[in-house]
Design a protein around this motif. Structure first.
Motif, PDB file in Angstrom:
ATOM      1  N   SER A  73     -26.119  -8.339  -1.805  1.00 33.21           N
ATOM      2  CA  SER A  73     -26.079  -8.092  -0.366  1.00 33.21           C
ATOM      3  C   SER A  73     -26.585  -9.296   0.416  1.00 33.21           C
ATOM      4  O   SER A  73     -26.264  -9.468   1.593  1.00 33.21           O
ATOM      5  CB  SER A  73     -26.926  -6.867  -0.020  1.00 33.21           C
ATOM      6  OG  SER A  73     -28.283  -7.056  -0.402  1.00 33.21           O
ATOM      7  N   LYS A  74     -27.364 -10.145  -0.253  1.00 28.31           N
ATOM      8  CA  LYS A  74     -27.904 -11.335   0.396  1.00 28.31           C
ATOM      9  C   LYS A  74     -28.216 -12.385  -0.654  1.00 28.31           C
ATOM     10  O   LYS A  74     -28.648 -12.064  -1.755  1.00 28.31           O
ATOM     11  CB  LYS A  74     -29.184 -10.997   1.174  1.00 28.31           C
ATOM     12  CG  LYS A  74     -29.797 -12.171   1.930  1.00 28.31           C
ATOM     13  CD  LYS A  74     -31.061 -11.738   2.658  1.00 28.31           C
ATOM     14  CE  LYS A  74     -31.705 -12.901   3.406  1.00 28.31           C
ATOM     15  NZ  LYS A  74     -32.949 -12.482   4.094  1.00 28.31           N
ATOM     16  N   SER A  75     -27.997 -13.643  -0.299  1.00 26.27           N
ATOM     17  CA  SER A  75     -28.360 -14.759  -1.165  1.00 26.27           C
ATOM     18  C   SER A  75     -28.871 -15.877  -0.268  1.00 26.27           C
ATOM     19  O   SER A  75     -28.169 -16.312   0.644  1.00 26.27           O
ATOM     20  CB  SER A  75     -27.165 -15.240  -1.991  1.00 26.27           C
ATOM     21  OG  SER A  75     -27.518 -16.360  -2.779  1.00 26.27           O
ATOM     22  N   GLY A  96     -31.296  -3.254  -4.036  1.00 27.52           N
ATOM     23  CA  GLY A  96     -32.253  -4.054  -3.285  1.00 27.52           C
ATOM     24  C   GLY A  96     -33.180  -4.929  -4.105  1.00 27.52           C
ATOM     25  O   GLY A  96     -34.063  -5.591  -3.550  1.00 27.52           O
ATOM     26  N   THR A  97     -33.018  -4.954  -5.414  1.00 25.46           N
ATOM     27  CA  THR A  97     -33.864  -5.791  -6.263  1.00 25.46           C
ATOM     28  C   THR A  97     -33.576  -7.261  -6.013  1.00 25.46           C
ATOM     29  O   THR A  97     -32.418  -7.662  -5.863  1.00 25.46           O
ATOM     30  CB  THR A  97     -33.621  -5.469  -7.750  1.00 25.46           C
ATOM     31  OG1 THR A  97     -33.874  -4.089  -7.979  1.00 25.46           O
ATOM     32  CG2 THR A  97     -34.526  -6.308  -8.641  1.00 25.46           C
ATOM     33  N   LYS A  98     -34.632  -8.075  -5.972  1.00 23.94           N
ATOM     34  CA  LYS A  98     -34.480  -9.505  -5.734  1.00 23.94           C
ATOM     35  C   LYS A  98     -34.645 -10.288  -7.040  1.00 23.94           C
ATOM     36  O   LYS A  98     -35.448  -9.915  -7.894  1.00 23.94           O
ATOM     37  CB  LYS A  98     -35.516 -10.001  -4.715  1.00 23.94           C
ATOM     38  CG  LYS A  98     -35.360  -9.396  -3.324  1.00 23.94           C
ATOM     39  CD  LYS A  98     -36.392  -9.951  -2.374  1.00 23.94           C
ATOM     40  CE  LYS A  98     -36.297  -9.318  -0.996  1.00 23.94           C
ATOM     41  NZ  LYS A  98     -35.041  -9.652  -0.308  1.00 23.94           N
ATOM     42  N   LYS A  99     -33.876 -11.348  -7.158  1.00 24.30           N
ATOM     43  CA  LYS A  99     -33.951 -12.228  -8.312  1.00 24.30           C
ATOM     44  C   LYS A  99     -33.954 -13.669  -7.836  1.00 24.30           C
ATOM     45  O   LYS A  99     -33.057 -14.092  -7.096  1.00 24.30           O
ATOM     46  CB  LYS A  99     -32.750 -11.997  -9.257  1.00 24.30           C
ATOM     47  CG  LYS A  99     -32.653 -12.967 -10.427  1.00 24.30           C
ATOM     48  CD  LYS A  99     -33.769 -12.754 -11.429  1.00 24.30           C
ATOM     49  CE  LYS A  99     -33.568 -13.630 -12.667  1.00 24.30           C
ATOM     50  NZ  LYS A  99     -34.665 -13.468 -13.648  1.00 24.30           N
ATOM     51  N   ARG A 100     -34.969 -14.439  -8.228  1.00 19.07           N
ATOM     52  CA  ARG A 100     -35.062 -15.836  -7.835  1.00 19.07           C
ATOM     53  C   ARG A 100     -34.734 -16.718  -9.039  1.00 19.07           C
ATOM     54  O   ARG A 100     -35.290 -16.524 -10.119  1.00 19.07           O
ATOM     55  CB  ARG A 100     -36.453 -16.152  -7.284  1.00 19.07           C
ATOM     56  CG  ARG A 100     -36.607 -17.560  -6.737  1.00 19.07           C
ATOM     57  CD  ARG A 100     -37.922 -17.750  -5.999  1.00 19.07           C
ATOM     58  NE  ARG A 100     -37.956 -17.014  -4.734  1.00 19.07           N
ATOM     59  CZ  ARG A 100     -38.838 -17.211  -3.771  1.00 19.07           C
ATOM     60  NH1 ARG A 100     -39.790 -18.133  -3.934  1.00 19.07           N
ATOM     61  NH2 ARG A 100     -38.808 -16.501  -2.665  1.00 19.07           N
ATOM     62  N   ILE A 101     -33.854 -17.688  -8.829  1.00 11.17           N
ATOM     63  CA  ILE A 101     -33.422 -18.578  -9.911  1.00 11.17           C
ATOM     64  C   ILE A 101     -33.643 -20.032  -9.499  1.00 11.17           C
ATOM     65  O   ILE A 101     -33.171 -20.471  -8.441  1.00 11.17           O
ATOM     66  CB  ILE A 101     -31.936 -18.356 -10.255  1.00 11.17           C
ATOM     67  CG1 ILE A 101     -31.717 -16.941 -10.795  1.00 11.17           C
ATOM     68  CG2 ILE A 101     -31.459 -19.391 -11.275  1.00 11.17           C
ATOM     69  CD1 ILE A 101     -30.273 -16.627 -11.134  1.00 11.17           C
ATOM     70  N   ASP A 102     -34.355 -20.757 -10.346  1.00 11.27           N
ATOM     71  CA  ASP A 102     -34.533 -22.201 -10.176  1.00 11.27           C
ATOM     72  C   ASP A 102     -33.486 -22.909 -11.031  1.00 11.27           C
ATOM     73  O   ASP A 102     -33.315 -22.578 -12.213  1.00 11.27           O
ATOM     74  CB  ASP A 102     -35.937 -22.629 -10.613  1.00 11.27           C
ATOM     75  CG  ASP A 102     -37.028 -21.975  -9.767  1.00 11.27           C
ATOM     76  OD1 ASP A 102     -36.858 -21.919  -8.538  1.00 11.27           O
ATOM     77  OD2 ASP A 102     -38.024 -21.518 -10.349  1.00 11.27           O
ATOM     78  N   SER A 103     -32.806 -23.879 -10.457  1.00 11.72           N
ATOM     79  CA  SER A 103     -31.715 -24.541 -11.166  1.00 11.72           C
ATOM     80  C   SER A 103     -31.781 -26.050 -11.028  1.00 11.72           C
ATOM     81  O   SER A 103     -32.308 -26.576 -10.038  1.00 11.72           O
ATOM     82  CB  SER A 103     -30.356 -24.078 -10.613  1.00 11.72           C
ATOM     83  OG  SER A 103     -30.135 -22.708 -10.825  1.00 11.72           O
ATOM     84  N   ILE A 104     -31.230 -26.716 -12.037  1.00  8.99           N
ATOM     85  CA  ILE A 104     -30.858 -28.125 -11.940  1.00  8.99           C
ATOM     86  C   ILE A 104     -29.334 -28.137 -11.964  1.00  8.99           C
ATOM     87  O   ILE A 104     -28.711 -27.671 -12.921  1.00  8.99           O
ATOM     88  CB  ILE A 104     -31.406 -28.962 -13.103  1.00  8.99           C
ATOM     89  CG1 ILE A 104     -32.928 -28.930 -13.111  1.00  8.99           C
ATOM     90  CG2 ILE A 104     -30.899 -30.400 -12.983  1.00  8.99           C
ATOM     91  CD1 ILE A 104     -33.588 -29.565 -11.924  1.00  8.99           C
ATOM     92  N   ILE A 105     -28.725 -28.642 -10.901  1.00  8.06           N
ATOM     93  CA  ILE A 105     -27.265 -28.606 -10.767  1.00  8.06           C
ATOM     94  C   ILE A 105     -26.722 -30.026 -10.854  1.00  8.06           C
ATOM     95  O   ILE A 105     -27.159 -30.911 -10.113  1.00  8.06           O
ATOM     96  CB  ILE A 105     -26.863 -27.942  -9.435  1.00  8.06           C
ATOM     97  CG1 ILE A 105     -27.377 -26.496  -9.401  1.00  8.06           C
ATOM     98  CG2 ILE A 105     -25.350 -27.992  -9.241  1.00  8.06           C
ATOM     99  CD1 ILE A 105     -27.256 -25.828  -8.052  1.00  8.06           C
ATOM    100  N   VAL A 106     -25.795 -30.223 -11.783  1.00  8.25           N
ATOM    101  CA  VAL A 106     -25.181 -31.534 -12.003  1.00  8.25           C
ATOM    102  C   VAL A 106     -23.716 -31.450 -11.608  1.00  8.25           C
ATOM    103  O   VAL A 106     -22.973 -30.608 -12.128  1.00  8.25           O
ATOM    104  CB  VAL A 106     -25.306 -31.972 -13.482  1.00  8.25           C
ATOM    105  CG1 VAL A 106     -24.701 -33.364 -13.674  1.00  8.25           C
ATOM    106  CG2 VAL A 106     -26.765 -31.958 -13.925  1.00  8.25           C
ATOM    107  N   VAL A 107     -23.307 -32.302 -10.681  1.00 10.56           N
ATOM    108  CA  VAL A 107     -21.940 -32.283 -10.150  1.00 10.56           C
ATOM    109  C   VAL A 107     -21.276 -33.620 -10.459  1.00 10.56           C
ATOM    110  O   VAL A 107     -21.788 -34.683 -10.072  1.00 10.56           O
ATOM    111  CB  VAL A 107     -21.935 -32.043  -8.629  1.00 10.56           C
ATOM    112  CG1 VAL A 107     -20.505 -31.958  -8.104  1.00 10.56           C
ATOM    113  CG2 VAL A 107     -22.712 -30.774  -8.282  1.00 10.56           C
ATOM    114  N   GLU A 108     -20.145 -33.577 -11.164  1.00 17.38           N
ATOM    115  CA  GLU A 108     -19.363 -34.776 -11.442  1.00 17.38           C
ATOM    116  C   GLU A 108     -18.181 -34.815 -10.477  1.00 17.38           C
ATOM    117  O   GLU A 108     -17.497 -33.804 -10.285  1.00 17.38           O
ATOM    118  CB  GLU A 108     -18.871 -34.767 -12.890  1.00 17.38           C
ATOM    119  CG  GLU A 108     -19.997 -34.739 -13.918  1.00 17.38           C
ATOM    120  CD  GLU A 108     -19.486 -34.668 -15.338  1.00 17.38           C
ATOM    121  OE1 GLU A 108     -18.338 -35.135 -15.575  1.00 17.38           O
ATOM    122  OE2 GLU A 108     -20.200 -34.143 -16.206  1.00 17.38           O
ATOM    123  N   LEU A 109     -17.934 -35.989  -9.890  1.00 23.69           N
ATOM    124  CA  LEU A 109     -16.919 -36.139  -8.849  1.00 23.69           C
ATOM    125  C   LEU A 109     -15.846 -37.138  -9.261  1.00 23.69           C
ATOM    126  O   LEU A 109     -16.119 -38.067 -10.030  1.00 23.69           O
ATOM    127  CB  LEU A 109     -17.579 -36.598  -7.550  1.00 23.69           C
ATOM    128  CG  LEU A 109     -18.745 -35.729  -7.047  1.00 23.69           C
ATOM    129  CD1 LEU A 109     -19.586 -36.505  -6.043  1.00 23.69           C
ATOM    130  CD2 LEU A 109     -18.228 -34.439  -6.446  1.00 23.69           C
TER     131      LEU A 109
END
Length: 225
Positions: free
Chosen positions: A135-137, A168-181
């Motif tokens: 419902s929300k991010s 209504g449960t919340k989940k927090r995620i920490d990420s390292i995001i690698v994008v190749e272009l």
């Protein structure tokens, strides 16, 4: 690559006296320091050792004038900010066909611990499914770690908080995001590593990830590419 600077080292070999000559200035030039490769940055960040110092986005191109160099750097900033803005829209459950046309290649690969998608028909439904699940991010924090031109890579850290629809449960995620272009600064590969951890190499886990990528389009549609 950081630039070298001449660091003076003062050597005074003469005895201390009022008539002694001035200390001799001897210059030592430090060796060049090469910035870490992208994967090393990711491993360092995953282990909690990344210091947060900016990683150089210089490459081996030669600029004929400071003006051109400055203009190129400003152009890179605009491209980086546009990509970051589009990815934030996706993570905040606001996907659109325009985002994919502007920022993604149709044959791009998207991976996270749950899926491995190959091509628009597989990765787009993953993003369009998110508003149905959450419902929300909200993006709590986001920080660019590296943006290079040769190769064209964007690496950034992100903390995202998701609220599950209905419960209504919340989940927090920490990420390292690698994008190749590619040469047009469109995404050809994107990996979202939760908690900075590499994906499992176990065959069964990867089989499930591929299955998830193939099954989601059966239930969630996406605009035609």
């Amino acid at each position: 690559m950081t630039t070298s600077q001449e660091t003076p080292y003062v050597h005074d070999a003469s005895p201390k006296s009022s008539d002694s000559p001035s200390p001799t200035m001897i210059y030592h030039r430090p060796s060049l320091h090469i910035s870490l490769p992208i994967l090393d940055i990711v491993h360092s960040a995953a282990g909690g050792h990344y210091s947060g110092a900016p990683v150089s986005d210089e490459d081996d191109q030669v600029f004929t004038s400071p003006g051109k160099h400055s203009s190129s750097m400003e152009g890179d900033d605009i491209v980086r900010d546009r990509i970051m803005a589009d990815l934030k829209e996706l993570y905040c459950c606001r996907p659109s066909k325009e985002i994919f046309e502007r920022t993604w290649r149709p044959d791009a690969v998207f991976e996270d611990p749950l899926v491995k998608c190959e091509g628009y028909a597989q990765y787009a439904p993953q993003w369009f499914a998110m508003p149905k699940i959450f419902s929300k991010s909200e993006t709590i924090s986001s920080r660019v770690m590296s943006f290079t031109r040769l190769p064209r890579h964007l690496v950034y850290s992100q903390t995202q908080e998701y609220t599950f629809r209905y419960i209504g449960t919340k989940k927090r995620i920490d990420s390292i995001i690698v994008v190749e272009l590619d040469e047009d600064y469109k995404i050809i590969r994107m990996t979202d590593q939760w908690s900075g951890k590499e994906f499992s190499s176990w065959f069964v886990v990867n089989l499930v990830r591929r299955a998830n990528a193939l099954v989601t389009p059966w239930f969630v549609g996406a605009p035609k590419a």
